[in-house]
Design an enzyme around this catalytic site. Structure first.
Site, PDB file in Angstrom:
ATOM      1  N   LYS A 172       9.385 -25.526  29.186  1.00 55.98           N
ATOM      2  CA  LYS A 172       9.552 -25.484  27.745  1.00 55.98           C
ATOM      3  C   LYS A 172       8.225 -25.394  27.063  1.00 55.98           C
ATOM      4  CE  LYS A 172      13.754 -26.220  25.770  1.00 55.98           C
ATOM      5  NZ  LYS A 172      14.460 -27.200  24.960  1.00 55.98           N
ATOM      6  N   MET A 187       4.569 -28.866  16.496  1.00 59.29           N
ATOM      7  CA  MET A 187       4.442 -27.470  16.949  1.00 59.29           C
ATOM      8  C   MET A 187       3.718 -26.613  15.911  1.00 59.29           C
ATOM      9  SD  MET A 187       8.219 -26.911  18.628  1.00 59.29           S
ATOM     10  CE  MET A 187       9.143 -27.952  17.503  1.00 59.29           C
ATOM     11  N   ASP A 233      11.284 -31.688  31.031  1.00 56.78           N
ATOM     12  CA  ASP A 233      10.513 -30.700  30.285  1.00 56.78           C
ATOM     13  C   ASP A 233       9.036 -30.771  30.635  1.00 56.78           C
ATOM     14  OD1 ASP A 233      12.687 -29.894  28.934  1.00 56.78           O
ATOM     15  OD2 ASP A 233      12.189 -30.859  27.036  1.00 56.78           O
TER      16      ASP A 233
END
Ligand code: SAH
Length: 467
Positions: A269, A383, A247
């Site tokens: 990603k 996030m 990733d």
């Protein structure tokens, strides 16, 4: 790489050492150990050299002339006088030799690394002259890693080279040797049980002809970035992988630890740029495993913490592919350690909650705000950078104190780590003024006041840069 390491066969090749003192003796020992045909030449050659080298080298007591370097493969100049050393080095180079001038890297074609010498096995460590003492301390550690009978094991393996070539199909050969060196055959050879090792090898050769190899997928957590936070198991798997799918969050230093000839597939990603869609990642892993490959699916942090590791495991199992999971240090615990912020410090928090701040488009994250606001414990948002304002607003709206300490940690555990901290009501401003673009965590709760360490930006600096 400042210089290129090679292993040079010196057996019976002419080597000339200019000098008659201690450092000449040290180089002479190396040349003799490598089987070179050695000449030591200098007007005064110490007694110690005469005693040690008398029947192993030609010792000539005179000033070398250019002709003395003819045909020499290597020349070592080991004398004090810098001017004279430079002149002799030029002579030797013009005669076509590669030259090493002791302690004068600028005059050298080659330098001699720190060496671990175990017969067939040699390990060379070079710091390009920048830190020979560091090279020595690494050498001691490497010495300790190598089994005492390593050379016997290599001799054993060497005696099977041709047999393996003729009996094990090319595509299975690397695996075959990995199993030999990592399994009972090597254990027996290293323990000095030669006949046991030969029996085990015969069995392995019989099996290798018939067996087709079963593929496997390892879903592996790479941790938050600092390569030292990899688990030993993750490192071992990286070094045995045929293919690595990784990733965006996996750092270059970690990839550099993987087996050099493993295929590396970047499957991206970033939030806005799914380089490869999730179902395609799964399809690829399944196909590779069915080809008999050992696949490592390398993910930032821990695969089961907001990492879609669960979906990938489901897909692999549904396809009947053998799959294993290796945990990693998740961003929350990595960042907590790197900033000295105990997530459940007994005086400040009874629990810690991990949530994701990810949401579609302009929407707010779909979370149970009431429950989160009332927890009054440590809340870690993954996030959440893009939604920092909304998250703070929702929590305050549901009763969380606007003065609650918060910390934002960007690139935690990495060299470019940044920490900004303040109060919940300023969370959005902290993200903006701190220039936070992620990957970053929002840590909300009393323990956030303790965040400190590398990359801490003081509030006064923030206000200055915002003004
Ligand atoms: N599986 C990962 C999380 C993947 S979600 C884990 O266990 O850590 C991606 C989010 O993780 C990022 O948006 C960020 O919030 C967080 N993250 C990952 N690495 C980080 C790091 N080094 N510093 C701060 N946050 C990080």
């Amino acid at each position: 790489m400042n210089s290129f390491p090679i292993s040079f066969r010196l057996k019976n090749r002419p080597v000339v050492i200019v000098g008659g003192g201690d450092s000449a003796l040290q180089k002479a020992r190396l040349a003799v150990a490598a089987g070179a045909s050695l000449t030591v030449i200098w007007p005064r050659i110490d007694q110690a050299l005469h005693e040690e080298l008398a029947d192993r080298a030609a010792l000539i007591e005179c000033t070398p002339a250019r002709a003395d370097f003819d045909k020499a493969a290597l020349v070592f100049v080991a004398i004090e006088d810098e001017f004279e050393a430079a002149r002799l080095a030029r002579d030797a180079k013009s005669a076509g030799a590669l030259v090493n001038v002791v302690d004068r890297p600028a005059l050298c074609d080659f330098t001699t690394p720190s060496i671990v010498d175990r017969g067939r096995l040699t390990v060379a460590i070079s710091t390009g002259g920048a830190g020979p003492v560091f090279a020595k301390s690494l050498r001691e550690k490497i010495e300790a890693l190598i089994p005492a009978r390593a050379d016997a094991l290599l001799a054993f393996a060497d005696s099977y080279r041709e047999t393996v070539k003729s009996r094990v199909p090319h595509e299975n050969r690397r695996r075959f040797w990995e199993d030999v060196f990592g399994g009972p055959v090597a254990a027996a050879a290293l323990a000095g049980d030669d006949s046991g090792a030969h029996d085990l090898m015969a069995g392995a050769l019989d099996r290798a002809q018939s067996a087709t190899r079963e593929g496997v997928v390892h879903i592996v957590g790479a941790g938050p970035g600092d390569p030292e936070l990899l688990t030993l198991k993750a490192l071992r798997l990286l070094q045995s992988a045929d293919v690595i799918l990784y990733d965006r969050l996996v750092s270059d230093e970690i990839l550099a630890l993987a087996r050099r000839d493993a295929d590396r597939l970047y499957v991206g990603k970033a939030k806005a740029d799914h380089a490869v869609p999730q179902d395609e990642i799964e399809t690829r892993m399944i196909a590779l495993a069915r080809e008999g490959k050992t696949v490592v699916r390398l993910k930032g942090g821990d695969p089961f913490v907001f990492g879609r590791g669960g979906e990938e495991l489901d897909a692999l199992q549904a396809a009947g592919v053998k799959a294993h999971v290796t945990p990693g240090v998740t961003a929350a615990t990595g960042c907590a350690a790197a900033t000295g912020m105990a997530l459940t410090h007994r005086d400040h928090a009874q629990a810690v909650t991990f949530v994701t701040g990810h949401a579609r488009g302009d929407a707010d994250p779909d979370l149970d705000w009431e429950a989160l606001a009332n927890l009054k414990n440590t809340l870690v948002v993954y996030m959440g950078v893009g939604k920092a304002d909304a998250i703070a607003h929702r929590l305050m709206e549901h009763g969380r104190d606007r003065a609650t300490p918060v910390a934002v940690v960007e690139n935690g555990t990495r060299e470019n780590q940044i920490i900004v901290k303040g109060a919940l009501e300023d969370l959005g401003a902290l993200v903006r003024d701190g220039g936070i673009k992620g990957p970053a965590l929002l840590v909300i709760g009393d323990v956030a006041q303790f965040a400190s360490g590398a990359g801490l930006i003081e509030l006064s600096q923030l206000q200055r840069s915002a003004a």
